[in-house]
Scaffold this motif. Structure first.
Motif, PDB file in Angstrom:
ATOM      1  N   SER A  50      -1.888   5.803   3.703  1.00 16.72           N
ATOM      2  CA  SER A  50      -1.910   5.915   4.470  1.00 16.72           C
ATOM      3  C   SER A  50      -2.977   7.195   4.884  1.00 16.72           C
ATOM      4  CB  SER A  50      -1.031   5.536   4.408  1.00 16.72           C
ATOM      5  OG  SER A  50      -0.740   5.680   6.451  1.00 16.72           O
ATOM      6  N   LEU A  51      -3.052   7.460   6.225  1.00 14.12           N
ATOM      7  CA  LEU A  51      -3.523   8.582   6.605  1.00 14.12           C
ATOM      8  C   LEU A  51      -2.021   9.186   7.819  1.00 14.12           C
ATOM      9  CD1 LEU A  51      -7.518   8.153   8.335  1.00 14.12           C
ATOM     10  CD2 LEU A  51      -6.486  10.021   6.140  1.00 14.12           C
ATOM     11  N   TYR A  76       0.616   6.689  14.147  1.00 12.69           N
ATOM     12  CA  TYR A  76       0.667   7.757  12.773  1.00 12.69           C
ATOM     13  C   TYR A  76       0.917   8.667  12.805  1.00 12.69           C
ATOM     14  CZ  TYR A  76      -2.646  11.054  14.367  1.00 12.69           C
ATOM     15  OH  TYR A  76      -3.076  12.687  14.408  1.00 12.69           O
ATOM     16  N   LEU A 112     -13.611   5.972  13.723  1.00 15.84           N
ATOM     17  CA  LEU A 112     -12.478   7.064  13.012  1.00 15.84           C
ATOM     18  C   LEU A 112     -13.339   8.155  12.336  1.00 15.84           C
ATOM     19  CD1 LEU A 112     -10.332   8.571  14.644  1.00 15.84           C
ATOM     20  CD2 LEU A 112      -9.473   8.272  11.887  1.00 15.84           C
ATOM     21  N   LEU A 138      -3.170  -8.925   7.872  1.00 12.02           N
ATOM     22  CA  LEU A 138      -4.295  -8.639   8.032  1.00 12.02           C
ATOM     23  C   LEU A 138      -4.593  -8.860   6.936  1.00 12.02           C
ATOM     24  CD1 LEU A 138      -6.020  -8.306  10.265  1.00 12.02           C
ATOM     25  CD2 LEU A 138      -6.459  -5.921   9.600  1.00 12.02           C
ATOM     26  N   GLY A 198      -6.215  -0.498   9.161  1.00 15.49           N
ATOM     27  CA  GLY A 198      -5.200   0.588   9.483  1.00 15.49           C
ATOM     28  C   GLY A 198      -5.360   0.627  10.749  1.00 15.49           C
ATOM     29  N   THR A 254      -8.671   3.299   7.083  1.00 18.13           N
ATOM     30  CA  THR A 254      -9.682   1.611   6.422  1.00 18.13           C
ATOM     31  C   THR A 254      -9.700   1.283   7.686  1.00 18.13           C
ATOM     32  OG1 THR A 254      -6.935   1.078   6.612  1.00 18.13           O
ATOM     33  CG2 THR A 254      -8.006   1.956   4.731  1.00 18.13           C
ATOM     34  N   ASP A 257      -2.031  13.220  18.805  1.00 22.86           N
ATOM     35  CA  ASP A 257      -2.830  12.627  19.598  1.00 22.86           C
ATOM     36  C   ASP A 257      -1.885  11.857  20.852  1.00 22.86           C
ATOM     37  OD1 ASP A 257      -6.140  12.393  18.702  1.00 22.86           O
ATOM     38  OD2 ASP A 257      -4.652  12.202  16.500  1.00 22.86           O
ATOM     39  N   ARG A 287       0.803  -1.123  -0.099  1.00 18.29           N
ATOM     40  CA  ARG A 287       0.007   0.278  -0.008  1.00 18.29           C
ATOM     41  C   ARG A 287       0.230   1.571  -0.089  1.00 18.29           C
ATOM     42  NH1 ARG A 287      -3.780   3.045   4.258  1.00 18.29           N
ATOM     43  NH2 ARG A 287      -6.218   3.086   2.495  1.00 18.29           N
ATOM     44  N   HIS A 326       1.137  -1.819  14.301  1.00 18.26           N
ATOM     45  CA  HIS A 326       1.582  -1.626  12.901  1.00 18.26           C
ATOM     46  C   HIS A 326       2.196  -2.431  11.731  1.00 18.26           C
ATOM     47  CE1 HIS A 326       0.871   2.763  13.061  1.00 18.26           C
ATOM     48  NE2 HIS A 326       0.606   2.132  14.106  1.00 18.26           N
ATOM     49  N   GLY A 333      -7.682   3.284  17.421  1.00 16.06           N
ATOM     50  CA  GLY A 333      -9.168   3.591  16.442  1.00 16.06           C
ATOM     51  C   GLY A 333      -9.711   4.263  18.098  1.00 16.06           C
ATOM     52  N   MET A 334      -9.815   5.319  18.309  1.00  9.80           N
ATOM     53  CA  MET A 334     -10.691   5.892  18.763  1.00  9.80           C
ATOM     54  C   MET A 334     -12.261   6.577  18.479  1.00  9.80           C
ATOM     55  SD  MET A 334      -9.161   8.261  22.478  1.00  9.80           S
ATOM     56  CE  MET A 334      -8.490   6.804  23.224  1.00  9.80           C
ATOM     57  N   LYS A 359       9.765   0.987  12.151  1.00 11.65           N
ATOM     58  CA  LYS A 359       8.338   1.140  11.518  1.00 11.65           C
ATOM     59  C   LYS A 359       8.085   2.132  11.644  1.00 11.65           C
ATOM     60  CE  LYS A 359       5.668  -0.356   8.381  1.00 11.65           C
ATOM     61  NZ  LYS A 359       4.269  -0.923   8.780  1.00 11.65           N
ATOM     62  N   PHE A 374      -0.214   8.088  19.874  1.00 12.85           N
ATOM     63  CA  PHE A 374      -0.234   7.520  18.985  1.00 12.85           C
ATOM     64  C   PHE A 374       1.160   7.643  17.757  1.00 12.85           C
ATOM     65  CE2 PHE A 374      -5.594   7.725  18.062  1.00 12.85           C
ATOM     66  CZ  PHE A 374      -5.552   7.772  19.849  1.00 12.85           C
TER      67      PHE A 374
HETATM   68  C1  LIG Z   1      -5.360  14.988  11.572  1.00 15.25           C
HETATM   69  C2  LIG Z   1      -5.404  13.464  12.364  1.00 15.25           C
HETATM   70  C3  LIG Z   1      -6.345  13.387  13.571  1.00 15.25           C
HETATM   71  C4  LIG Z   1      -6.250  11.912  13.805  1.00 15.25           C
HETATM   72  N1  LIG Z   1      -7.220  11.497  14.822  1.00 15.25           N
HETATM   73  C5  LIG Z   1      -7.875  10.707  15.221  1.00 15.25           C
HETATM   74  C6  LIG Z   1      -8.591  10.518  16.298  1.00 15.25           C
HETATM   75  O1  LIG Z   1      -8.907  11.145  16.687  1.00 15.25           O
HETATM   76  N2  LIG Z   1      -8.257   9.041  17.015  1.00 15.25           N
HETATM   77  C7  LIG Z   1      -8.400   7.419  16.331  1.00 15.25           C
HETATM   78  O2  LIG Z   1      -8.140   6.559  16.406  1.00 15.25           O
HETATM   79  N3  LIG Z   1      -7.396   8.203  15.479  1.00 15.25           N
HETATM   80  C8  LIG Z   1      -6.624   9.514  14.787  1.00 15.25           C
HETATM   81  N4  LIG Z   1      -6.056   8.979  13.554  1.00 15.25           N
HETATM   82  C9  LIG Z   1      -5.362   8.448  12.830  1.00 15.25           C
HETATM   83  C10 LIG Z   1      -5.846   7.216  12.190  1.00 15.25           C
HETATM   84  O3  LIG Z   1      -6.266   6.617  13.256  1.00 15.25           O
HETATM   85  C11 LIG Z   1      -4.981   6.683  11.911  1.00 15.25           C
HETATM   86  O4  LIG Z   1      -3.593   7.145  11.046  1.00 15.25           O
HETATM   87  C12 LIG Z   1      -4.794   5.399  11.655  1.00 15.25           C
HETATM   88  O5  LIG Z   1      -4.063   3.975  11.267  1.00 15.25           O
HETATM   89  C13 LIG Z   1      -5.937   4.578  10.165  1.00 15.25           C
HETATM   90  O6  LIG Z   1      -5.123   4.682   8.977  1.00 15.25           O
HETATM   91  P1  LIG Z   1      -5.124   4.542   8.257  1.00 15.25           P
HETATM   92  O7  LIG Z   1      -6.244   3.585   7.168  1.00 15.25           O
HETATM   93  O8  LIG Z   1      -4.769   5.515   6.938  1.00 15.25           O
HETATM   94  O9  LIG Z   1      -4.316   2.920   8.421  1.00 15.25           O
HETATM   95  P2  LIG Z   1      -3.035   3.208   7.921  1.00 15.25           P
HETATM   96  O10 LIG Z   1      -1.954   3.858   8.457  1.00 15.25           O
HETATM   97  O11 LIG Z   1      -2.661   2.882   7.058  1.00 15.25           O
HETATM   98  O12 LIG Z   1      -1.865   1.537   8.850  1.00 15.25           O
HETATM   99  C14 LIG Z   1      -1.942   2.206  10.176  1.00 15.25           C
HETATM  100  C15 LIG Z   1      -0.763   0.721   9.981  1.00 15.25           C
HETATM  101  O13 LIG Z   1      -1.247  -0.253  10.197  1.00 15.25           O
HETATM  102  C16 LIG Z   1      -0.314  -1.536   9.285  1.00 15.25           C
HETATM  103  N5  LIG Z   1      -1.447  -2.283   8.865  1.00 15.25           N
HETATM  104  C17 LIG Z   1      -2.799  -1.578   7.747  1.00 15.25           C
HETATM  105  N6  LIG Z   1      -2.970  -2.758   6.717  1.00 15.25           N
HETATM  106  C18 LIG Z   1      -2.617  -3.940   7.115  1.00 15.25           C
HETATM  107  C19 LIG Z   1      -2.331  -5.106   6.554  1.00 15.25           C
HETATM  108  N7  LIG Z   1      -3.076  -5.533   6.367  1.00 15.25           N
HETATM  109  N8  LIG Z   1      -1.450  -5.554   7.341  1.00 15.25           N
HETATM  110  C20 LIG Z   1      -0.479  -5.481   7.821  1.00 15.25           C
HETATM  111  N9  LIG Z   1      -0.245  -4.293   8.033  1.00 15.25           N
HETATM  112  C21 LIG Z   1      -0.635  -3.247   7.562  1.00 15.25           C
HETATM  113  C22 LIG Z   1       0.254   0.094   7.931  1.00 15.25           C
HETATM  114  O14 LIG Z   1       1.940  -0.471   7.569  1.00 15.25           O
HETATM  115  C23 LIG Z   1       0.222   1.036   9.329  1.00 15.25           C
HETATM  116  O15 LIG Z   1       1.637   0.954  10.215  1.00 15.25           O
HETATM  117  C24 LIG Z   1      -5.226  10.570  13.278  1.00 15.25           C
HETATM  118  C25 LIG Z   1      -4.903  11.188  11.672  1.00 15.25           C
HETATM  119  C26 LIG Z   1      -4.799  11.950  11.752  1.00 15.25           C
HETATM  120  C27 LIG Z   1      -4.317  12.498  10.434  1.00 15.25           C
END
Ligand SMILES: Cc1cc2nc3c(=O)[nH]c(=O)nc-3n(C[C@H](O)[C@H](O)[C@H](O)COP(=O)(O)OP(=O)(O)OC[C@H]3O[C@@H](n4cnc5c(N)ncnc54)[C@H](O)[C@@H]3O)c2cc1C
Length: 538
Positions: free
Chosen positions: A87-88, A480, A144, A212, A153, A150, A379, A82, A206, A159-160, A518, A478
């Motif tokens: 990713s966020l 991320y 979220l 997953l 993710g 996702t 966060d 990916r 992560h 997540g919260m 990581k 957090f």
């Molecule tokens: C402005 C802002 C505010 C936010 N506020 C909150 C909040 O209030 N509460 C909260 O909970 N979160 C918050 N987040 C963070 C957000 O929840 C995370 O970024 C979360 O990880 C989801 O993003 P994603 O789907 O892009 O995951 P990704 O970043 O793509 O994945 C997260 C991790 O898991 C790994 N991963 C993903 N899928 C798989 C897979 N299939 N197999 C193996 N590894 C995998 C990735 O490599 C990465 O390391 C916030 C983010 C931002 C930018």
């Protein structure tokens, strides 16, 4: 010399007029970019759904098995293919150093209305699951407010939501994981089978313990609307005490609301939001407010108006769940300072927000440096009874508002024994008569006050001081977002005991990167932060 001066002037102009640049270039480009991405995802899905989930997972297993046959010298650690920009996370993990495995898994697999669970593939997004579940009368127990996040993710990150004071973090709402391990096997992981050790370490891992490929999540029955009550508070003691009471932190038998959050607009000014699932009868119809329409004020700006006098309204459930999506909480304000102006909203509001994927895709080195040197995205999960100190510390270090507060249960699952990367909360902090303690997410996003006012600011000092405070109160950053911790400090914040055992048991060493490696920023944030530090007389 002249060139340097012109460059510095150009950079200053771009910084001063960043809103204009974003509106004229980024918004239209982000719109086109999103159309392209949606088309790509549509085509990916069209092709992937001609195969079954089992076949798709088998393909991933085959790739891991192939990798395991490589000679040791050619074996790079595994990671998903990916792209970083999808990713966020604010960091850019260098995937080129890894052996990348595509995870083309985008489907909702089944809904179990009897046991109140939904089974999904990991790339299903929050927006997609809302569209799937809400018309059927359900939502995820924890989700979220960002539509592009996702479900996978969130499971492997964190997540919260505002429901977390009732059930805890996203991980508490996961019934089982399907994981492809380093030896190419697919295992189902639950809290009571032979993989229960892994169950507790997968959240916050992560992708460093396996891939997953499937997820069963708890859902809750809902009503079509959320009845919102906005309670203004005019002192720090008032909102700190009220949120303790309303979240059930002081008494386990308190009848708590379905959704609960606080937005802090100034040290002594905050609005507490209490939401409950509701139906709307004809008398209440005039109180319906769909906060997600593009021409409406950004949600946190709308909430701010209740500071003067509290109030109530009904928000359609999907709009409530995605209420912070349009202004990316309040991050958009630092990109488009005039973005909440009624004229802007009326004509261009529909283009917002710029897609996080586009913003990441177009991130240059200088912009990347600005994301932590001149902005803050953090966060942090900390004990709710330290909220006053949290706010004081965040204000002293970053001086930016609003601040987001979501109360959240953190459980002691194993009577104090190692239970994954989050420690069991100390007994003295448990809500009497329960096995959980009330923590909260403190969200600090935006441009630090000193940067805004062009005053002295050292991002390295501020971030490291916030992390130290977090460790001192027994909290967690957090992952991320950018971390400034050394590995030693990281190991002090997170409990790596069970994680290390699980890595050995599931042959992760040599197969997946370690957690710290990581998630640590791909650039030297400490050194770069120091170079950006602005002294008082500059
Ligand atoms: C402005 C802002 C505010 C936010 N506020 C909150 C909040 O209030 N509460 C909260 O909970 N979160 C918050 N987040 C963070 C957000 O929840 C995370 O970024 C979360 O990880 C989801 O993003 P994603 O789907 O892009 O995951 P990704 O970043 O793509 O994945 C997260 C991790 O898991 C790994 N991963 C993903 N899928 C798989 C897979 N299939 N197999 C193996 N590894 C995998 C990735 O490599 C990465 O390391 C916030 C983010 C931002 C930018």
């Amino acid at each position: 010399m002249v060139l340097e001066r012109v460059k510095a002037k150009a950079i200053r102009w771009l910084e001063d007029n960043r809103g204009l640049v974003i509106v004229l270039f980024c918004l239209p480009a982000s719109f086109l970019f999103d159309l392209f991405i949606q088309l790509r995802i549509y085509l990916d899905r069209k092709f992937s759904t001609v195969t079954s989930h089992k076949q798709r997972v088998q393909k991933i297993q085959d790739q891991v098995t192939e990798w395991s046959k490589l000679p040791k010298s050619e074996k790079k650690p595994l990671c998903t293919a990916r792209p970083n920009w999808l990713s966020l996370s604010t960091t850019f993990f260098d995937k080129k150093k890894c052996h990348q495995v595509p995870i083309d898994l985008h489907d909702v697999l089944s809904l179990d209305e009897k046991n109140l669970t939904v089974t999904v593939e990991p790339n299903v997004t929050v927006r997609e699951i809302c569209k799937y579940l809400i018309p059927k009368g359900y939502t995820l127990a924890v989700t979220l407010e960002i539509g592009d996040a996702t479900l996978g993710g969130l499971a492997f990150g964190v997540g919260m939501t505002t429901y977390s004071h009732k059930v805890g973090l996203y991980q508490e709402a996961i019934v089982s994981y399907e994981v492809v391990t380093a030896d190419g096997n697919m295992i189902t992981v639950t809290d009571s089978n032979e993989h229960s050790d892994l169950f507790y370490c997968l959240p916050w891992s992560h992708g460093t313990l396996g891939f997953l490929v499937g997820l069963t999540l708890r859902i809750v029955k809902v009503k079509p609307y959320v009845h919102m009550q906005y309670i203004p508070c005019h002192s720090q003691d008032e909102y700190c005490q009220k949120i303790m009471e309303l979240s059930g932190a002081t008494n386990k038998d308190t009848k708590v609301a379905d959704y609960l959050e606080v937005t802090i607009y100034d040290k002594n000014e905050a609005v507490i939001m209490v939401g409950n699932f509701a139906d709307v009868d004809s008398r209440s119809k005039p109180k319906i407010n769909d906060v997600c329409w593009f021409y409406k004020p950004w949600f946190y700006k709308h909430v701010e108006t209740f500071l003067r006098k509290g109030g109530e309204e009904y928000i359609p459930l999907e709009s409530y769940l995605l209420r912070h999506n349009r202004a990316i909480f309040w991050v958009l304000e630092s990109m488009i300072p005039f973005g909440n102006h009624p004229v802007f909203r009326a004509f261009l509001g529909w283009l917002c927000p710029p897609k996080p994927a586009f913003l990441k895709f177009t991130t240059t080195q200088a912009v990347r440096e600005m994301t932590f040197a001149k902005q803050v995205f953090q966060d942090i999960v900390m004990p709710l009874d330290t909220l006053k100190e949290q706010v004081d510390t965040a204000v002293k270090l970053f001086d930016t508002y609003p601040l987001l507060v979501y109360p959240c249960r953190i459980y002691d699952h194993k009577g104090g024994a190692p239970q994954g990367q989050l420690r069991a909360p100390p007994k003295s902090r448990l809500v009497p008569g329960t096995n959980y303690s009330m923590f909260n997410d403190l969200g600090v996003y935006g441009t630090p006050g000193p940067v805004e006012r062009r005053e002295a600011y050292n991002p390295t000092y501020a971030m490291r001081a916030m992390e130290k405070f977090t460790r001192d109160v027994g909290g967690y950053s957090f992952l991320y977002a950018d971390i400034f911790m050394s590995e030693e400090e990281f190991n002090e914040m997170f409990d790596m005991t069970l994680y290390n055992q699980v890595r050995a048991k599931y042959y992760c060493d040599g197969a997946f990167p370690r957690l710290y490696d990581k998630v640590k920023p791909e650039i030297d944030v400490i050194a770069i932060g120091e170079t950006y530090a602005v002294k008082k007389d500059e």
